[in-house]
Write a protein that holds these residues in place. Structure first.
Motif, PDB file in Angstrom:
ATOM      1  N   GLN A 273      39.518  30.499  29.545  1.00 41.23           N
ATOM      2  CA  GLN A 273      39.736  29.182  28.951  1.00 41.23           C
ATOM      3  C   GLN A 273      38.435  28.395  28.863  1.00 41.23           C
ATOM      4  OE1 GLN A 273      42.863  27.434  31.293  1.00 41.23           O
ATOM      5  NE2 GLN A 273      44.465  28.264  29.959  1.00 41.23           N
TER       6      GLN A 273
ATOM      7  N   MET B 150      44.101  36.542  39.478  1.00 42.46           N
ATOM      8  CA  MET B 150      44.301  36.577  38.039  1.00 42.46           C
ATOM      9  C   MET B 150      44.084  35.209  37.415  1.00 42.46           C
ATOM     10  SD  MET B 150      44.918  38.800  35.828  1.00 42.46           S
ATOM     11  CE  MET B 150      45.830  39.414  34.489  1.00 42.46           C
ATOM     12  N   SER B 151      44.403  34.123  38.146  1.00 40.86           N
ATOM     13  CA  SER B 151      44.252  32.795  37.579  1.00 40.86           C
ATOM     14  C   SER B 151      42.776  32.434  37.398  1.00 40.86           C
ATOM     15  CB  SER B 151      44.951  31.755  38.449  1.00 40.86           C
ATOM     16  OG  SER B 151      44.255  31.596  39.669  1.00 40.86           O
TER      17      SER B 151
ATOM     18  N   MET C 218      41.754  33.742  34.067  1.00 46.60           N
ATOM     19  CA  MET C 218      42.279  32.877  33.000  1.00 46.60           C
ATOM     20  C   MET C 218      41.441  31.609  32.863  1.00 46.60           C
ATOM     21  SD  MET C 218      44.627  34.277  31.431  1.00 46.60           S
ATOM     22  CE  MET C 218      45.659  35.689  31.606  1.00 46.60           C
ATOM     23  N   GLU C 219      41.013  31.062  33.980  1.00 44.90           N
ATOM     24  CA  GLU C 219      40.173  29.870  33.926  1.00 44.90           C
ATOM     25  C   GLU C 219      38.834  30.172  33.274  1.00 44.90           C
ATOM     26  OE1 GLU C 219      39.808  27.889  37.672  1.00 44.90           O
ATOM     27  OE2 GLU C 219      41.968  27.936  38.010  1.00 44.90           O
TER      28      GLU C 219
END
Length: 94
Positions: free
Chosen positions: A9, A1-2, A5-6
């Motif tokens: 972003q 999931m991260s 997000m990266e």
């Protein structure tokens, strides 16, 4: 999931950078309007093609001509700065 997000972003920061570039294009076009450049210059034509849709949108809803001074670039720059602040806050909250 991260990783997702990266990516979000990263794309958001690209969008913020593009909005910043457009702010500078608006500023350059506004400054060029004071010197009355050659309308056949390709750079001037490009700047007018890029900025005129935004100017028309603002002028449709707001009267921007005050004593011969067009305030449409100022309105657009303020609106774009608000967009930049909101997008930056949204990206930092992720």
């Amino acid at each position: 999931m991260s990783m997702l997000m990266e990516i979000i972003q990263g794309l958001g920061s690209i969008i913020v950078s593009l909005v910043n570039i457009y702010v500078w294009v608006i500023i350059v076009t506004a400054l060029l309007s004071f010197v009355n450049p050659d309308p056949y210059n390709p750079v001037v034509q490009f700047l007018h093609r890029v900025t005129q849709p935004a100017y028309r949108l603002v002028r449709r809803f707001i009267r921007t001509d005050f004593n011969g001074l067009d305030l449409a670039p100022l309105v657009i720059i303020i609106a774009l700065q608000i967009v930049i602040v909101l997008l930056s806050a949204l990206l930092h909250s992720l």
